[in-house]
Design a protein around this motif. Structure first.
Motif, PDB file in Angstrom:
ATOM      1  N   PRO A 285       6.908  16.314   7.296  1.00  0.00           N
ATOM      2  CA  PRO A 285       5.663  15.710   7.781  1.00  0.00           C
ATOM      3  C   PRO A 285       4.836  15.210   6.601  1.00  0.00           C
ATOM      4  O   PRO A 285       4.799  15.862   5.562  1.00  0.00           O
ATOM      5  CB  PRO A 285       4.951  16.873   8.483  1.00  0.00           C
ATOM      6  CG  PRO A 285       5.975  17.914   8.706  1.00  0.00           C
ATOM      7  CD  PRO A 285       7.032  17.729   7.678  1.00  0.00           C
ATOM      8  N   GLY A 286       4.238  14.080   6.754  1.00  0.00           N
ATOM      9  CA  GLY A 286       3.391  13.537   5.695  1.00  0.00           C
ATOM     10  C   GLY A 286       4.137  12.760   4.637  1.00  0.00           C
ATOM     11  O   GLY A 286       3.549  12.244   3.690  1.00  0.00           O
ATOM     12  N   ALA A 287       5.458  12.630   4.803  1.00  0.00           N
ATOM     13  CA  ALA A 287       6.250  11.915   3.795  1.00  0.00           C
ATOM     14  C   ALA A 287       5.983  10.416   3.837  1.00  0.00           C
ATOM     15  O   ALA A 287       6.299   9.697   2.887  1.00  0.00           O
ATOM     16  CB  ALA A 287       7.733  12.187   4.005  1.00  0.00           C
ATOM     17  N   GLY A 288       5.408   9.955   4.938  1.00  0.00           N
ATOM     18  CA  GLY A 288       5.116   8.527   5.043  1.00  0.00           C
ATOM     19  C   GLY A 288       6.065   7.775   5.954  1.00  0.00           C
ATOM     20  O   GLY A 288       6.123   6.548   5.914  1.00  0.00           O
ATOM     21  N   LYS A 289       6.783   8.491   6.830  1.00  0.00           N
ATOM     22  CA  LYS A 289       7.750   7.840   7.726  1.00  0.00           C
ATOM     23  C   LYS A 289       7.054   6.869   8.683  1.00  0.00           C
ATOM     24  O   LYS A 289       7.469   5.720   8.827  1.00  0.00           O
ATOM     25  CB  LYS A 289       8.525   8.896   8.542  1.00  0.00           C
ATOM     26  CG  LYS A 289       9.270   9.913   7.689  1.00  0.00           C
ATOM     27  CD  LYS A 289      10.023  10.918   8.533  1.00  0.00           C
ATOM     28  CE  LYS A 289       9.151  11.814   9.389  1.00  0.00           C
ATOM     29  NZ  LYS A 289       8.270  12.723   8.606  1.00  0.00           N
ATOM     30  N   THR A 290       5.977   7.372   9.314  1.00  0.00           N
ATOM     31  CA  THR A 290       5.260   6.515  10.258  1.00  0.00           C
ATOM     32  C   THR A 290       4.639   5.325   9.528  1.00  0.00           C
ATOM     33  O   THR A 290       4.685   4.191  10.006  1.00  0.00           O
ATOM     34  CB  THR A 290       4.177   7.334  10.986  1.00  0.00           C
ATOM     35  OG1 THR A 290       4.804   8.460  11.612  1.00  0.00           O
ATOM     36  CG2 THR A 290       3.490   6.505  12.050  1.00  0.00           C
ATOM     37  N   MET A 291       4.094   5.604   8.354  1.00  0.00           N
ATOM     38  CA  MET A 291       3.482   4.535   7.564  1.00  0.00           C
ATOM     39  C   MET A 291       4.506   3.446   7.229  1.00  0.00           C
ATOM     40  O   MET A 291       4.242   2.251   7.384  1.00  0.00           O
ATOM     41  CB  MET A 291       2.925   5.145   6.276  1.00  0.00           C
ATOM     42  CG  MET A 291       2.144   4.181   5.421  1.00  0.00           C
ATOM     43  SD  MET A 291       1.713   4.948   3.843  1.00  0.00           S
ATOM     44  CE  MET A 291       0.415   3.834   3.305  1.00  0.00           C
TER      45      MET A 291
ATOM     46  N   VAL B  44       6.062  11.536  -1.687  1.00  0.00           N
ATOM     47  CA  VAL B  44       5.949  11.066  -3.070  1.00  0.00           C
ATOM     48  C   VAL B  44       5.133  12.084  -3.871  1.00  0.00           C
ATOM     49  O   VAL B  44       4.332  12.834  -3.321  1.00  0.00           O
ATOM     50  CB  VAL B  44       5.274   9.670  -3.157  1.00  0.00           C
ATOM     51  CG1 VAL B  44       6.177   8.612  -2.600  1.00  0.00           C
ATOM     52  CG2 VAL B  44       3.926   9.672  -2.461  1.00  0.00           C
TER      53      VAL B  44
ATOM     54  N   TYR C 199       0.811  -1.224   0.000  1.00  0.00           N
ATOM     55  CA  TYR C 199       0.000   0.000   0.000  1.00  0.00           C
ATOM     56  C   TYR C 199       0.842   1.271   0.000  1.00  0.00           C
ATOM     57  O   TYR C 199       0.307   2.366  -0.118  1.00  0.00           O
ATOM     58  CB  TYR C 199      -0.930   0.030   1.219  1.00  0.00           C
ATOM     59  CG  TYR C 199      -1.839  -1.165   1.315  1.00  0.00           C
ATOM     60  CD1 TYR C 199      -2.604  -1.567   0.214  1.00  0.00           C
ATOM     61  CD2 TYR C 199      -1.933  -1.896   2.490  1.00  0.00           C
ATOM     62  CE1 TYR C 199      -3.433  -2.679   0.292  1.00  0.00           C
ATOM     63  CE2 TYR C 199      -2.761  -3.007   2.574  1.00  0.00           C
ATOM     64  CZ  TYR C 199      -3.506  -3.404   1.477  1.00  0.00           C
ATOM     65  OH  TYR C 199      -4.316  -4.489   1.559  1.00  0.00           O
ATOM     66  N   VAL C 200       2.156   1.128   0.204  1.00  0.00           N
ATOM     67  CA  VAL C 200       3.028   2.308   0.192  1.00  0.00           C
ATOM     68  C   VAL C 200       3.452   2.574  -1.250  1.00  0.00           C
ATOM     69  O   VAL C 200       4.168   1.770  -1.847  1.00  0.00           O
ATOM     70  CB  VAL C 200       4.280   2.098   1.081  1.00  0.00           C
ATOM     71  CG1 VAL C 200       5.141   3.355   1.084  1.00  0.00           C
ATOM     72  CG2 VAL C 200       3.879   1.710   2.492  1.00  0.00           C
ATOM     73  N   LYS C 201       2.975   3.689  -1.787  1.00  0.00           N
ATOM     74  CA  LYS C 201       3.284   4.004  -3.192  1.00  0.00           C
ATOM     75  C   LYS C 201       4.688   4.592  -3.300  1.00  0.00           C
ATOM     76  O   LYS C 201       5.130   5.345  -2.421  1.00  0.00           O
ATOM     77  CB  LYS C 201       2.286   5.032  -3.732  1.00  0.00           C
ATOM     78  CG  LYS C 201       0.834   4.651  -3.533  1.00  0.00           C
ATOM     79  CD  LYS C 201       0.443   3.538  -4.478  1.00  0.00           C
ATOM     80  CE  LYS C 201      -1.030   3.188  -4.296  1.00  0.00           C
ATOM     81  NZ  LYS C 201      -1.384   1.926  -4.944  1.00  0.00           N
TER      82      LYS C 201
ATOM     83  N   LEU D 232       1.307   8.793  -5.971  1.00  0.00           N
ATOM     84  CA  LEU D 232       0.343   8.498  -4.926  1.00  0.00           C
ATOM     85  C   LEU D 232      -0.954   7.936  -5.502  1.00  0.00           C
ATOM     86  O   LEU D 232      -1.624   7.111  -4.886  1.00  0.00           O
ATOM     87  CB  LEU D 232       0.048   9.791  -4.144  1.00  0.00           C
ATOM     88  CG  LEU D 232      -0.359   9.663  -2.685  1.00  0.00           C
ATOM     89  CD1 LEU D 232       0.648   8.835  -1.915  1.00  0.00           C
ATOM     90  CD2 LEU D 232      -0.470  11.049  -2.063  1.00  0.00           C
TER      91      LEU D 232
HETATM   92  N1  LIG Z   1       4.060   6.653  -0.264  1.00  0.00           N
HETATM   93  C1  LIG Z   1       2.805   6.700   0.185  1.00  0.00           C
HETATM   94  N2  LIG Z   1       1.875   5.843  -0.291  1.00  0.00           N
HETATM   95  C2  LIG Z   1       0.618   5.872   0.177  1.00  0.00           C
HETATM   96  N3  LIG Z   1       0.182   6.711   1.127  1.00  0.00           N
HETATM   97  C3  LIG Z   1       1.061   7.592   1.643  1.00  0.00           C
HETATM   98  C4  LIG Z   1       2.408   7.631   1.193  1.00  0.00           C
HETATM   99  N4  LIG Z   1       3.059   8.586   1.894  1.00  0.00           N
HETATM  100  C5  LIG Z   1       2.150   9.123   2.727  1.00  0.00           C
HETATM  101  N5  LIG Z   1       0.946   8.532   2.586  1.00  0.00           N
HETATM  102  C6  LIG Z   1      -0.284   8.878   3.309  1.00  0.00           C
HETATM  103  O1  LIG Z   1      -0.006   9.999   4.112  1.00  0.00           O
HETATM  104  C7  LIG Z   1      -0.312   9.716   5.472  1.00  0.00           C
HETATM  105  C8  LIG Z   1       0.677  10.408   6.375  1.00  0.00           C
HETATM  106  O2  LIG Z   1       1.887   9.729   6.360  1.00  0.00           O
HETATM  107  P1  LIG Z   1       2.746   9.532   7.678  1.00  0.00           P
HETATM  108  O3  LIG Z   1       3.343   8.204   7.611  1.00  0.00           O
HETATM  109  O4  LIG Z   1       1.965   9.859   8.863  1.00  0.00           O
HETATM  110  O5  LIG Z   1       3.856  10.652   7.439  1.00  0.00           O
HETATM  111  P2  LIG Z   1       5.003  11.125   8.414  1.00  0.00           P
HETATM  112  O6  LIG Z   1       5.092  10.150   9.535  1.00  0.00           O
HETATM  113  O7  LIG Z   1       6.226  11.166   7.561  1.00  0.00           O
HETATM  114  O8  LIG Z   1       4.626  12.491   8.870  1.00  0.00           O
HETATM  115  C9  LIG Z   1      -0.273   8.222   5.585  1.00  0.00           C
HETATM  116  O9  LIG Z   1      -1.126   7.749   6.581  1.00  0.00           O
HETATM  117  C10 LIG Z   1      -0.745   7.790   4.217  1.00  0.00           C
HETATM  118  O10 LIG Z   1      -2.153   7.746   4.183  1.00  0.00           O
END
Ligand SMILES: Nc1ncnc2c1ncn2[C@@H]1O[C@H](COP(=O)(O)OP(=O)(O)O)[C@@H](O)[C@H]1O
Ligand SMILES: [Mg+2]
Ligand SMILES: [Zn+2]
Length: 509
Positions: free
Chosen positions: A223-229, A395, A196-198, A400
């Motif tokens: 923020p929002g880069a997907g680190k936590t994901m 991304v 699911y990670v694009k 995405l």
């Molecule tokens: N590469 C990706 N593919 C799919 N969804 C993504 C991707 N990167 C971010 N997202 C979406 O953005 C949301 C926020 O990402 P998050 O992991 O919380 O970012 P970070 O921890 O870097 O701030 C995720 O829950 C997801 O829904």
């Protein structure tokens, strides 16, 4: 009359033998427990008295003295209840048999005589077996946990009455059937999956390398880069846990009172996510009841610290010793205990206060000074212990909205499992399982560089201004990259990839 019964008590992850001696003599009714008992052992007096009565036996109305030997060992917890009750009934002549002298009794008693679960059954059994004892009576709730250990005869009882009638030969108790441990549940029990990670191919690759070799990894990005994901997908590719590792992990979780009684053994590698308000003690363990902390509960798996700079400075600095030694030594009231703490650190952070430094999508509005102060929250020595430093950028919109799924976690996990098997074969004789655990001796033996690679390393050492520790860590990561490729020798591309994961600590200075 005098009677003696055996039990074991926990000191850290070890079980120590306790001899319970009871003397019942004529005199005014009294009941004393001596031999340095802590508060919970003292409370056991009342539990034992009620449990004996409610199990239908007469509590002796004489002078009762219970001695717990050795006296200089601090006994903790309530696991000695059963042994004390059995010992009193033996001294009173209620239990006459002599065939159970080498049996170890473990269990807490409820007031009605029910046997309650005790922490650390597995480590207690393992220590006792090492000391030559193979027969045990344990609470029925701890049955599953006891069932995985070979070479022991374990009787599980629901209550004190069952134990007494069993010892008197009035009832049969079937020994707990031994269970074989099986690895490899191929079904992914998590909601997350790398498919699911694009995009983020470079990040996924780095994570695969890190998990394969058990290397620490830091993800830096806006923020929002997907680190936590990305981090939450890590459990879906963690390698299966062989029995010897599972036993070690189960011991820790059992002592911490965190073992699932139904499961009886920890089958999944731990993935611990302490909150950033976590205190140093909750991370390291070792309060008055000397339970293992988060870093020990992460043993064999992952410690995930999301938003690293938010954590308390003291808590982060406390990670340095275990990151190096893979154990943590904590002080207790009178002594110290050592718990295993061999975990893989996964951390994330923003590159700067606004979060956009280095991003291709957004502009950073921080001053150089602000950035420096922000990064200084992570000390150089801590950063030095992180093998892979990964820059994660958001991304693009097109990526995405890409319809096709990425590679599923299950297929990445197969490569990780294969890579772990190679490491295990090579390193088992050194008593370790992963490349990240290699010491200088093993690095010298298994990370040999060709003259060409040596030149590459030398160049990186100078231009990136690396420390000696960073050099060792790069070599270990290069070894893992070569193992993932199924190659015997570390080649130039393996080494260059490993060096490429060490660039953040340079930009931070
Ligand atoms: N590469 C990706 N593919 C799919 N969804 C993504 C991707 N990167 C971010 N997202 C979406 O953005 C949301 C926020 O990402 P998050 O992991 O919380 O970012 P970070 O921890 O870097 O701030 C995720 O829950 C997801 O829904
Ligand atoms: Mg996040
Ligand atoms: Zn910024």
């Amino acid at each position: 009359m005098l009677a003696k019964v055996l039990s074991f008590t926990l000191v850290g992850l070890e079980g120590k033998k306790i001899e319970v001696e009871t003397d019942i003599s004529k005199g005014l009714p009294a009941y004393d427990v001596v031999g340095l008992p802590d508060a919970s052992v003292k409370e056991s007096r009342e539990r034992v008295r009620s449990a004996v009565k409610n199990a239908g036996y007469l509590f002796p109305a004489n002078k009762i003295t219970v001695n717990l030997a050795p006296a200089d060992l601090k006994k903790e917890g309530s696991g000695l209840d059963l042994a004390i009750a059995v010992c009193i009934l033996k001294a009173d002549g209620e239990i006459k048999t002599r065939t159970h002298e080498d049996v170890i009794f473990l269990g807490e008693l409820a007031l009605d005589g029910t046997l309650r679960s005790v922490r650390g059954i597995l480590p207690l059994l393992i220590s006792a077996r090492k000391a030559g004892y193979t027969r045990f009576v344990v609470p029925a709730v701890n049955k599953k946990e006891a069932s995985y250990l070979p070479g022991v005869e374990v009787y599980a009882a629901e209550n004190l009455g069952e134990v007494v009638t069993f010892l008197c030969g009035e009832r049969e108790l079937a020994p707990v059937a031994h269970q074989e441990y099986v690895t490899g549940d191929t079904v992914n029990p998590y909601a997350a999956d790398f498919k699911y990670v694009k995009g983020q191919l470079a990040a996924k690759r780095a994570i695969e390398v890190a998990v394969s070799g058990g290397h620490n990894i830091l993800m830096v990005g806006p923020p929002g880069a997907g680190k936590t994901m990305l981090a939450k997908c890590i459990p879906t590719i963690m390698p299966d846990m062989p029995f010897d590792e599972a036993l070690e992990v189960t011991k820790i979780h059992s002592v911490a009172g965190q073992l699932d009684a139904e499961e009886g053994i920890t089958r999944c590698r731990p993935f611990r996510t302490p909150h950033h308000t976590a205190t140093t003690v909750s991370l390291t363990g070792g309060t008055t009841n000397s339970k293992p902390g988060e870093i020990s509960l992460a043993h064999g798996g992952v410690l995930f610290l999301d938003e690293l700079p938010e954590y308390q400075r003291g808590a982060l600095e406390a990670l340095r010793q275990p990151l190096e030694d893979r154990v943590i030594t904590v002080a207790r009231a009178a002594s110290t205990v050592t718990y295993p703490a061999n975990f893989m650190l996964v951390a994330s952070m923003n590159p700067c206060p606004c979060g956009n430094y280095g991003s291709r999508q957004q502009e950073c509005v921080c001053t150089a000074n602000q950035i420096q102060r922000y990064r200084a929250k992570i000390s150089g020595p801590l950063l030095d212990r992180i093998d892979l430093q990964l820059v994660v950028d958001s991304v693009k919109y097109e990526e995405l909205t890409e319809k096709a799924d990425g590679e599923p976690s299950a297929s990445i996990k197969q490569r990780v499992d294969a890579c772990r098997a190679i490491q295990r074969n090579r390193l088992q004789k050194d008593g370790i399982f992963t490349n990240s655990e290699m010491g200088e001796k093993q690095i010298k033996k298994y990370c040999v560089l060709s003259p060409e690679c040596e030149a590459v390393m030398q160049n990186a050492f100078k231009t990136l201004n690396l420390s000696a520790r960073a050099r060792s860590r790069i070599l270990k990561v290069a070894r893992t990259i070569a193992d993932l490729a199924g190659e015997e020798d570390i080649s130039r591309i393996h080494l260059l990839e490993a060096i490429g994961y060490r660039t953040f600590d340079q930009s931070a200075r």
